[in-house]
Each structure stands twice: as C-alpha cells, then as structure tokens.
Design an enzyme around this catalytic site. Structure first.
Site, PDB file in Angstrom:
ATOM      1  N   ASP A   1     -92.790 -82.572  37.581  1.00  0.00           N
ATOM      2  CA  ASP A   1     -93.538 -83.751  37.130  1.00  0.00           C
ATOM      3  C   ASP A   1     -95.012 -83.369  37.047  1.00  0.00           C
ATOM      4  O   ASP A   1     -95.419 -82.695  36.110  1.00  0.00           O
ATOM      5  CB  ASP A   1     -93.250 -84.880  38.133  1.00  0.00           C
ATOM      6  CG  ASP A   1     -93.770 -86.223  37.715  1.00  0.00           C
ATOM      7  OD1 ASP A   1     -93.896 -86.472  36.517  1.00  0.00           O
ATOM      8  OD2 ASP A   1     -94.056 -87.052  38.600  1.00  0.00           O
TER       9      ASP A   1
ATOM     10  N   LYS B   1     -91.107 -82.849  32.798  1.00  0.00           N
ATOM     11  CA  LYS B   1     -91.884 -83.938  32.184  1.00  0.00           C
ATOM     12  C   LYS B   1     -93.291 -83.397  31.931  1.00  0.00           C
ATOM     13  O   LYS B   1     -94.212 -83.683  32.705  1.00  0.00           O
ATOM     14  CB  LYS B   1     -92.008 -85.102  33.184  1.00  0.00           C
ATOM     15  CG  LYS B   1     -90.904 -86.099  33.192  1.00  0.00           C
ATOM     16  CD  LYS B   1     -91.397 -87.349  33.921  1.00  0.00           C
ATOM     17  CE  LYS B   1     -90.428 -87.826  34.935  1.00  0.00           C
ATOM     18  NZ  LYS B   1     -90.928 -88.947  35.758  1.00  0.00           N
TER      19      LYS B   1
ATOM     20  N   ARG C   1     -78.152 -90.787  43.729  1.00  0.00           N
ATOM     21  CA  ARG C   1     -77.996 -89.330  43.605  1.00  0.00           C
ATOM     22  C   ARG C   1     -76.583 -88.973  43.139  1.00  0.00           C
ATOM     23  O   ARG C   1     -76.349 -87.895  42.621  1.00  0.00           O
ATOM     24  CB  ARG C   1     -78.259 -88.642  44.949  1.00  0.00           C
ATOM     25  CG  ARG C   1     -79.685 -88.790  45.462  1.00  0.00           C
ATOM     26  CD  ARG C   1     -79.904 -87.863  46.661  1.00  0.00           C
ATOM     27  NE  ARG C   1     -81.075 -88.216  47.443  1.00  0.00           N
ATOM     28  CZ  ARG C   1     -82.311 -87.813  47.192  1.00  0.00           C
ATOM     29  NH1 ARG C   1     -82.563 -87.042  46.157  1.00  0.00           N
ATOM     30  NH2 ARG C   1     -83.316 -88.172  47.970  1.00  0.00           N
TER      31      ARG C   1
ATOM     32  N   ASP D   1     -82.982 -89.426  42.985  1.00  0.00           N
ATOM     33  CA  ASP D   1     -82.808 -90.741  43.609  1.00  0.00           C
ATOM     34  C   ASP D   1     -83.830 -91.766  43.163  1.00  0.00           C
ATOM     35  O   ASP D   1     -84.879 -91.438  42.605  1.00  0.00           O
ATOM     36  CB  ASP D   1     -82.951 -90.594  45.130  1.00  0.00           C
ATOM     37  CG  ASP D   1     -84.410 -90.359  45.543  1.00  0.00           C
ATOM     38  OD1 ASP D   1     -85.064 -89.473  44.941  1.00  0.00           O
ATOM     39  OD2 ASP D   1     -84.902 -91.060  46.446  1.00  0.00           O
TER      40      ASP D   1
ATOM     41  N   LYS E   1     -84.448 -82.935  48.416  1.00  0.00           N
ATOM     42  CA  LYS E   1     -83.017 -83.058  48.341  1.00  0.00           C
ATOM     43  C   LYS E   1     -82.486 -82.989  46.914  1.00  0.00           C
ATOM     44  O   LYS E   1     -81.306 -82.748  46.687  1.00  0.00           O
ATOM     45  CB  LYS E   1     -82.589 -84.425  48.941  1.00  0.00           C
ATOM     46  CG  LYS E   1     -82.943 -84.657  50.378  1.00  0.00           C
ATOM     47  CD  LYS E   1     -82.484 -86.087  50.755  1.00  0.00           C
ATOM     48  CE  LYS E   1     -82.992 -86.458  52.127  1.00  0.00           C
ATOM     49  NZ  LYS E   1     -82.715 -87.880  52.417  1.00  0.00           N
TER      50      LYS E   1
ATOM     51  N   PHE F   1     -89.011 -92.797  34.639  1.00  0.00           N
ATOM     52  CA  PHE F   1     -88.476 -92.491  35.964  1.00  0.00           C
ATOM     53  C   PHE F   1     -86.966 -92.386  35.847  1.00  0.00           C
ATOM     54  O   PHE F   1     -86.284 -93.333  35.462  1.00  0.00           O
ATOM     55  CB  PHE F   1     -88.868 -93.559  36.988  1.00  0.00           C
ATOM     56  CG  PHE F   1     -88.586 -93.099  38.383  1.00  0.00           C
ATOM     57  CD1 PHE F   1     -89.503 -92.322  39.070  1.00  0.00           C
ATOM     58  CD2 PHE F   1     -87.368 -93.389  38.992  1.00  0.00           C
ATOM     59  CE1 PHE F   1     -89.225 -91.842  40.350  1.00  0.00           C
ATOM     60  CE2 PHE F   1     -87.073 -92.918  40.273  1.00  0.00           C
ATOM     61  CZ  PHE F   1     -88.009 -92.142  40.939  1.00  0.00           C
ATOM     62  N   VAL F   2     -86.450 -91.193  36.167  1.00  0.00           N
ATOM     63  CA  VAL F   2     -85.020 -90.952  35.961  1.00  0.00           C
ATOM     64  C   VAL F   2     -84.272 -90.805  37.293  1.00  0.00           C
ATOM     65  O   VAL F   2     -84.858 -90.411  38.312  1.00  0.00           O
ATOM     66  CB  VAL F   2     -84.776 -89.711  35.069  1.00  0.00           C
ATOM     67  CG1 VAL F   2     -85.227 -89.977  33.643  1.00  0.00           C
ATOM     68  CG2 VAL F   2     -85.445 -88.465  35.636  1.00  0.00           C
TER      69      VAL F   2
ATOM     70  N   GLU G   1     -85.435 -76.480  41.216  1.00  0.00           N
ATOM     71  CA  GLU G   1     -86.018 -77.827  41.346  1.00  0.00           C
ATOM     72  C   GLU G   1     -85.219 -78.815  40.505  1.00  0.00           C
ATOM     73  O   GLU G   1     -84.624 -78.438  39.500  1.00  0.00           O
ATOM     74  CB  GLU G   1     -87.432 -77.777  40.772  1.00  0.00           C
ATOM     75  CG  GLU G   1     -88.612 -78.148  41.549  1.00  0.00           C
ATOM     76  CD  GLU G   1     -88.654 -79.322  42.463  1.00  0.00           C
ATOM     77  OE1 GLU G   1     -87.642 -79.999  42.697  1.00  0.00           O
ATOM     78  OE2 GLU G   1     -89.742 -79.588  42.966  1.00  0.00           O
ATOM     79  N   ASP G   2     -85.255 -80.085  40.916  1.00  0.00           N
ATOM     80  CA  ASP G   2     -84.623 -81.113  40.080  1.00  0.00           C
ATOM     81  C   ASP G   2     -85.514 -81.473  38.896  1.00  0.00           C
ATOM     82  O   ASP G   2     -85.072 -81.521  37.757  1.00  0.00           O
ATOM     83  CB  ASP G   2     -84.274 -82.357  40.918  1.00  0.00           C
ATOM     84  CG  ASP G   2     -85.467 -82.918  41.707  1.00  0.00           C
ATOM     85  OD1 ASP G   2     -86.555 -82.297  41.712  1.00  0.00           O
ATOM     86  OD2 ASP G   2     -85.310 -83.985  42.330  1.00  0.00           O
TER      87      ASP G   2
END
Ligand code: 5GP
Length: 182
Positions: free
Chosen positions: A108, A136, A170, A164, A48, A157-158, A104-105
């Site tokens: 990682d 990252k 979000r 989210d 999402k 962790f963002v 992509e958001d």
C-alpha cells in the site's frame, strides 16, 4: 463460484475470482522457479495477511526452499501506515546465507515494507526481494517496489484470501472490495 459469506452485505464487489488467483499464482510460481534455480531460497511471510497466498504460492514453486514468518505491526492511530514497526514475532533463523523473498499480501504506502527491508538488510542475506499478491501503487509513500506482483489494483479497501477487515473475512476464497458505507 464459492458460496462462502455469499449474503454478507459488506462484500461490495468481487474483483479477483478464485480462478484468476489460481492462474496468476501458478505463473508467479513458475517465474520464481526459473529465477531462483541454484539459489538458496527462503520465503519470509509477513503475517497475518500472507498466509493464504503463501501456502498456495509455495505449492507452485518447483525448487527446494525453506519458509519462515515475521509478524510486524505498524504503529498508527488511523488506517494509514506510519512506517514505525513493532516486531510481534521475529524470524527463527539466521538469514545470512539465504536468497530471501518476502511474501506480502498487499503493498500500500510501502512504509511497513521499507522499514522491514532495512532491518532485514542489516542481517546480510545473499539477496532480498519482494513478492506481493496485490499492489496499490497510487497510495505509495516510499520508494519501495515489488519484484513480483500478482495484481495491480485501484485504491479500494479489499478483503479476502488472507486479507481482513477488523480480523474477519480472511477466509473468503476471492478478493473483494469491502463496502465501507454499511
Ligand atoms: P503499508 O504498505 O501502507 O505500510 O501497509 C501495508 C499493510 O496494510 C498490508 O500488509 C495490510 O495489512 C494493510 N492494508 C493496506 N491496504 C489494505 C487493504 O486494502 N485491505 C486490507 N485488508 N489491508 C490493507
């Protein structure tokens, strides 16, 4: 600055402001517009987390283009990605004639995208590239890299701007570090 969730103690620190997001996404849009001129561009959003970034990005791409979405979940017991994916929602079109750009958001470990790219390659797109808002690199566990990167960030962790924590946050219009000590 926006007042959304201003007093939430879980928002530790804003690391990318609304203005910084807007400016960088304009630059990415210009770059993609140049690179995909005369190509048949299809943006595939990975749900999402992608939805806010992707909606701003496409409005900065000055080309005819199409969009589709995939919703994949990584099988994992902890917060670390396993690379084994469960396709919750697959594409609705045949991608074989398209120049596909995955949106992509955050990249990682890269394990989810590595598996997803292998799967999409079997469907024979004209080309397959990756655009991620955040990267990252210190956490990477695969050889995957993004062709377009909004911001390289440290190992925190963002949340916000689509990303989210337990399905919340979000709606933040900026990117912030989540306070894991509360
Ligand atoms: P990986 O690259 O490790 O396979 O997994 C990437 C996915 O993990 C991202 O699409 C995102 O859903 C989640 N993820 C990784 N790092 C973060 C983070 O800092 N914040 C949030 N909200 N999600 C993250």
């Amino acid at each position: 600055m926006s007042n959304i969730l201003k007093h939430d103690h879980n928002i530790y620190k804003i690391i990318i402001s609304e203005d910084e997001l807007k400016n960088r996404i304009q630059e990415l849009g210009r770059q993609i517009t140049r690179d995909y001129k005369d190509k048949k561009l299809l943006l595939i959003g990975v749900l999402k987390g992608c939805f806010v970034f992707m909606s701003d990005l496409i409005r900065n791409i000055d080309l005819p283009c199409e969009i589709d979405f995939m919703y994949v979940k990584s099988y994992n017991k902890s917060t670390v990605s396993s690379g084994v994916i469960n396709i919750v929602k697959d594409l609705s079109i045949d991608i074989s004639n398209y120049d596909v750009l995955i949106i992509e958001d955050i990249l990682d470990t890269g394990l989810t995208l590595e598996t997803l790219c292998k799967l999409l390659q079997t469907r024979k797109p004209n080309s397959l590239k990756i655009c991620t808002l955040l990267d990252k690199p210190s956490r990477r566990k695969s050889s995957i890299y993004a062709d377009y990167i909004g911001f390289v960030i440290e190992d925190n962790f963002v949340i916000g701007y689509g990303l989210d924590y337990a399905e919340e946050y979000r709606n933040l219009p900026y990117i912030a570090v989540y306070n894991q000590n509360t």
